[in-house]
Write an enzyme that holds these catalytic residues in place. Structure first.
Site, PDB file in Angstrom:
ATOM      1  CG  PHE A  36      -2.206   0.757   0.994  1.00 51.57           C
ATOM      2  CD1 PHE A  36      -3.121   0.351   0.029  1.00 51.57           C
ATOM      3  CD2 PHE A  36      -2.487   1.899   1.747  1.00 51.57           C
ATOM      4  CE1 PHE A  36      -4.294   1.064  -0.181  1.00 51.57           C
ATOM      5  CE2 PHE A  36      -3.660   2.615   1.543  1.00 51.57           C
ATOM      6  CZ  PHE A  36      -4.560   2.194   0.580  1.00 51.57           C
TER       7      PHE A  36
ATOM      8  CB  VAL B 172       2.282   1.170  -7.326  1.00 57.14           C
ATOM      9  CG1 VAL B 172       1.379   0.511  -8.365  1.00 57.14           C
ATOM     10  CG2 VAL B 172       3.509   1.790  -7.989  1.00 57.14           C
TER      11      VAL B 172
ATOM     12  CE  LYS C 249      10.056  -1.450 -12.798  1.00 53.84           C
ATOM     13  NZ  LYS C 249       9.918  -0.016 -12.571  1.00 53.84           N
TER      14      LYS C 249
ATOM     15  N   GLY D  32      12.750  13.913  -5.324  1.00 49.15           N
ATOM     16  CA  GLY D  32      12.055  12.630  -5.329  1.00 49.15           C
ATOM     17  C   GLY D  32      12.182  11.863  -6.634  1.00 49.15           C
TER      18      GLY D  32
ATOM     19  CE  LYS E 201      11.470   0.657 -16.004  1.00 51.57           C
ATOM     20  NZ  LYS E 201      11.737   2.082 -15.736  1.00 51.57           N
TER      21      LYS E 201
END
Lengths: 372, 372
Positions: free
Chosen positions: A8, A11, A88, A170, A188
């Site tokens: 939580f 995302v 990923k 950030g 990726k």
């Protein structure tokens, strides 16, 4: 659709927010260590409760990291549940176990948010594959590196200063290694190549070099020669199979990659009929990433699973001959392939990608960039 | 799937080539005026033969133009056949008849190749809509205009010379009006807005101005002020409904649009959660366009029809206040809103888009460009 949300954080919270008003997707459980209260949702640390609840058809993994993420995903699939993830590292690392298990258990698995955040890259790649031979994939897949390199190029900053700025805003983590060493991009491009070509690339055959050794003097030399440095991934078909690698790359001013600002991504495929096409957007962020998780849930509702079958494992072979800029180390081999001097660095004659990366492994303080 | 291919020109021939090896898509008829021989295909000028053949489930319209394209498409739908087309003029012009008819006859209709050629723009927009509020669409949608403007900017050419070059290379037609006057882009942004917002925009409420009056002196003035001129389309939600227009637009160097080369397109949407994303590629050409027609046929096989329902007609209202560059005409109103002199042209204070376009209609020799 009743889902259990694992994690939580950035995302997971985003997925919760975006599904709140939907009648077709119901968050039944949230698994997290924090003490949150969500109306109508069971917040638990007991994952077995979820595995045992047959009304939960889908698990959304938004924890990140390899463990326990993979253990939870594996258990969910073994319990016959569909899975959506934005992870990923997990999808790439366990690809060879994951895909056969998904097939064996006849469940659905998607991970569109794993590459490009909110960009519909993997889902579009799955569409492309339906009627097209994909010749290549790749591009700018990491917003942190692009942010640092963009600021170094525009403002003449040194690496440490640009990294610090990115951290303050950030855009980079306290330990930025996964991003700046190219590991995130490596995951990726392997995942993208696997989908594009219907294979499982041997990860160890895909060399990666990052941006952490770049200095302001390098960027100044690139500028003087008309180039902009970007961290570029490549996966492509070759005459003898497949080639894949991640490396800083000098892009000329007429390449679109040279103009990708801030933390944006530009991910490109080339198709035999469709030609060269790119997708551009911010490759991260709570709502863009959560948006693609929700898109995947919508695809699950339509019965759409993974993007491409896997027809077997292959090793990448990177024989392509490129010119490289190198600064920060030298030896007899490098001298033997040196063709030009650029300020504090040198530019090689064309050298095989695998050969250059092998040299770099033995000279970890050097910075290296391919020249397009 | 047995298809009838209407037209055997650039796109039609491409669709034939790309489906030749497919077992799921069989070209049974080709309707064309040329005398071509195709093994296993009935080449005919008798369209009624196709309408009467119940084994033909799908008609691919690749003739272009409004008539007889629309008459053929309408008859096909009325006969219960699915339709795929790349014809933006037809899809846009007859949108209000087309969509209800498709619904009434319970057939499938797609036109992905109509916007962006081989770029999966409309299909992605359909995906986006599933779980997202689209805030805006638009961008560079016409390769001919971009080719001319790019050459004028890079080489300092005058308009006539750049147009002639584009014509010699096949990037512009002998009568280039549809492209350079912005009509092609106008069709595309109306179609895109209709899909994005689930409406039917009143076409007459969408103002369009093209590039045919631009001169080398304009481009030089833009360069001197740090801008690149592109033909940009816009469709967006506003506080009071929707806004849509097509106009030459001055893009600053940090806008990606400023760096789109040659005959490429860059088409952008902004979503509430997904953020700003763009698709980039060549927006035309035989195989890219035919590729998206074949993609649509694959979607028909999966039962996927049009991208979005239409919830009714709306007029665009373009009250947005923008600054404009104007050269080639003047009057008391223009003088009253003039804020700056740029070489041979002037720059206005912020003026409503609709107001500026209304003025331009009465001054057809003037060139006008919005400033971003």
């Amino acid at each position: 659709m009743n889902i259990a949300l694992l994690g939580f954080g950035v995302v997971g919270r985003g997925v919760y927010d975006l599904t709140l008003d939907r009648s077709d997707i119901n968050v039944k459980y949230v698994v997290c260590l924090e003490d949150v209260q969500l109306p109508g949702v069971t917040v638990t640390r007991n994952y077995n409760e979820i595995l045992a609840d047959e009304s939960v058809d889908t698990v959304v993994e938004a924890m990140g990291g390899l463990h326990p993420a993979w253990d939870f995903v594996k258990a969910a699939i073994e319990a016959g549940k569909n899975v959506v993830t934005s992870n990923k590292a997990m999808a790439c690392t366990f690809y060879d176990e994951l895909l056969p298990l998904v097939q064996e258990k006849n469940v659905l698995f998607r991970c569109t948010a794993a590459v490009g955040g909110g960009i519909g890259w993997l889902s579009e790649l799955g569409r492309v594959r339906r009627c097209e031979t994909v010749l290549s994939v790749g591009g700018i897949m990491n917003g942190t590196c692009n942010y640092i390199l963009d600021n170094m190029t525009r403002l003449g900053l040194d690496y440490d200063v640009a990294l610090k700025q990115a951290q303050n805003l950030g855009y980079a983590e306290a330990n930025p290694s996964t991003d700046v060493d190219g590991i995130d991009t490596w995951h990726k491009v392997i995942l993208s190549s696997n989908v594009a070509f219907g294979v499982s690339l041997d990860k160890q055959s895909v060399p990666v070099s990052g941006i952490s050794k770049i200095k302001a003097c390098d960027v100044a030399a690139f500028k003087a020669h008309g180039y902009t440095c970007k961290l570029i991934s490549t996966g492509k078909r070759t005459d003898s199979g497949f080639s894949a690698y991640v490396q800083p790359t000098l892009c000329p001013a007429d390449a679109l990659e040279a103009h990708i600002p801030m933390n944006f991504n530009l991910i490109t495929f080339e198709g035999a009929a469709a030609g060269r096409q790119s997708l551009y957007g911010q490759g991260a962020g709570r709502y863009p990433t959560a948006y693609n998780v929700v898109q995947d849930l919508c695809d699950l509702l339509l019965g759409n699973g993974f993007y491409a079958p896997c027809e077997g494992s292959v090793a990448a072979r990177n024989n392509e001959q490129l010119r490289f800029y190198v600064r920060g180390a030298s030896d007899a081999w490098l001298e033997s392939v040196t063709a030009e001097i650029w300020d504090e660095g040198i530019v090689t004659a064309p050298v095989a990608v695998d050969e250059m990366h092998a040299w770099l492994k033995n000279h970890p303080d050097a910075f290296m960039a391919a020249i397009r």
